[in-house]
Design an enzyme around this catalytic site. Structure first.
Site, PDB file in Angstrom:
ATOM      1  N   LEU A 101      10.495 -27.212  16.255  1.00 48.43           N
ATOM      2  CA  LEU A 101      11.520 -26.832  17.108  1.00 48.43           C
ATOM      3  C   LEU A 101      11.384 -25.369  17.385  1.00 48.43           C
ATOM      4  O   LEU A 101      10.877 -24.507  16.711  1.00 48.43           O
ATOM      5  CB  LEU A 101      12.942 -26.828  16.164  1.00 48.43           C
ATOM      6  CG  LEU A 101      13.633 -27.936  15.963  1.00 48.43           C
ATOM      7  CD1 LEU A 101      14.707 -28.096  15.099  1.00 48.43           C
ATOM      8  CD2 LEU A 101      14.001 -28.696  17.382  1.00 48.43           C
ATOM      9  N   ASP A 102      11.680 -24.971  18.433  1.00 48.70           N
ATOM     10  CA  ASP A 102      11.709 -23.460  18.935  1.00 48.70           C
ATOM     11  C   ASP A 102      12.345 -22.395  17.831  1.00 48.70           C
ATOM     12  O   ASP A 102      13.268 -23.065  17.240  1.00 48.70           O
ATOM     13  CB  ASP A 102      12.287 -23.288  20.461  1.00 48.70           C
ATOM     14  CG  ASP A 102      11.608 -24.215  21.360  1.00 48.70           C
ATOM     15  OD1 ASP A 102      10.654 -24.643  21.440  1.00 48.70           O
ATOM     16  OD2 ASP A 102      12.387 -24.336  22.631  1.00 48.70           O
ATOM     17  N   ILE A 103      11.870 -21.380  18.018  1.00 51.74           N
ATOM     18  CA  ILE A 103      12.446 -20.257  17.078  1.00 51.74           C
ATOM     19  C   ILE A 103      13.951 -20.195  16.982  1.00 51.74           C
ATOM     20  O   ILE A 103      14.570 -19.733  15.900  1.00 51.74           O
ATOM     21  CB  ILE A 103      11.498 -19.100  17.179  1.00 51.74           C
ATOM     22  CG1 ILE A 103      11.972 -18.005  16.173  1.00 51.74           C
ATOM     23  CG2 ILE A 103      11.914 -18.399  18.740  1.00 51.74           C
ATOM     24  CD1 ILE A 103      11.047 -16.913  16.049  1.00 51.74           C
ATOM     25  N   ALA A 105      15.962 -22.594  18.240  1.00 47.74           N
ATOM     26  CA  ALA A 105      16.831 -23.604  17.958  1.00 47.74           C
ATOM     27  C   ALA A 105      17.042 -24.116  16.562  1.00 47.74           C
ATOM     28  O   ALA A 105      16.289 -23.445  15.494  1.00 47.74           O
ATOM     29  CB  ALA A 105      15.665 -24.873  18.498  1.00 47.74           C
ATOM     30  N   HIS A 184       8.682 -27.027  24.866  1.00 46.95           N
ATOM     31  CA  HIS A 184       9.918 -26.587  25.089  1.00 46.95           C
ATOM     32  C   HIS A 184      10.371 -27.616  26.172  1.00 46.95           C
ATOM     33  O   HIS A 184      11.215 -27.148  27.069  1.00 46.95           O
ATOM     34  CB  HIS A 184       9.664 -25.246  26.092  1.00 46.95           C
ATOM     35  CG  HIS A 184       9.441 -24.180  25.113  1.00 46.95           C
ATOM     36  ND1 HIS A 184       9.878 -23.956  23.679  1.00 46.95           N
ATOM     37  CD2 HIS A 184       8.511 -22.950  25.399  1.00 46.95           C
ATOM     38  CE1 HIS A 184       9.209 -22.848  23.251  1.00 46.95           C
ATOM     39  NE2 HIS A 184       8.525 -22.220  24.392  1.00 46.95           N
TER      40      HIS A 184
END
Length: 232
Positions: A101-103, A105, A184
């Site tokens: 997961l993105d930072i 998110a 992403h």
């Protein structure tokens, strides 16, 4: 496997301390005291005891974590706190996440040291759906539902995304179901439609849902049923 590695993985005791324990004569192999930490054994076949107590073979570990914002999906990072730092168990650095997961998110992260099991989740061949809750800067046009189904061309790529399901909940909120995991991807899909994701939260991976009893930063072991639900 080396005996000291076996004991360390099974007990969480450092290998350095295992060496001290062995030199004190507290370890036996197949009924006989052993002082050799480098001795090779076969897990599940050889019998290992520590102070007379049998030490079972170390098995794989399976966890779900509620990822908070600001943590990177990695075991080590020089600039940011990692999701592994939230897991207070021995050898937490050996765990890897099954889908990053993105930072910025939040939501469900599955962690394991079982490579075959995690491959079932991450391999595109299995087409395991992931469910995301998304908030956007601008209202989501109704035409986006069909656009997600048809596939979108992401910036810098030539191949369309695989069909994805979009359920619009309110003007600026939706649920997205993906079966692939490009870099992403959710953010880039909305960007391809001229919109911007302001919040991204993963609720489900395949049949495994984020436990509502968990708060951001908390984790728990997966149940036997949850582990078995990820089929080969």
């Amino acid at each position: 496997m080396r005996l000291d590695k076996y004991l360390s993985q099974a007990t969480g005791i450092s290998r350095k301390e295992i060496h001290r324990i062995m030199h004190r004569g507290e370890v036996s192999l197949n009924g006989s005291e052993t002082l050799n930490p480098a001795q090779h054994i076969e897990p599940g076949v050889d019998s290992v005891c520590l102070n007379g107590e049998p030490i079972g073979a170390p098995g794989p570990r399976y966890l779900m974590l509620y990822k908070p914002e600001g943590y990177v999906s990695a075991s080590d990072d020089p600039s940011h706190p990692t999701i592994n730092s939230l897991v207070d168990i021995p050898r937490n650095d050996e765990l890897h996440c099954c889908g990053r997961l993105d930072i910025d998110a939040t939501g469900l992260i599955l962690l394991t040291d079982d490579g075959k099991w995690s491959h079932r989740i991450t391999s595109p061949r299995h087409k395991l759906p992931k469910r995301y809750r998304v908030e956007t800067a601008d209202p989501i046009d109704a035409s986006a539902v069909q656009a997600f189904l048809d596939g979108l061309k992401l910036h810098g790529e030539h191949k369309l995304t695989k069909p994805a399901e979009l359920d619009i909940l309110s003007p600026n909120e939706a649920i997205v179901y993906l079966t692939e995991g490009r870099y992403h991807q959710v953010k880039r899909m909305f960007a391809a439609l001229g919109n911007r994701v302001t919040a991204l939260h993963r609720e489900q991976i395949g049949p495994i849902s984020l436990d509502p009893a968990l708060s951001p930063g908390e984790y728990r072991e997966l149940t036997v049923a949850e582990i078995a639900s990820i089929k080969p």
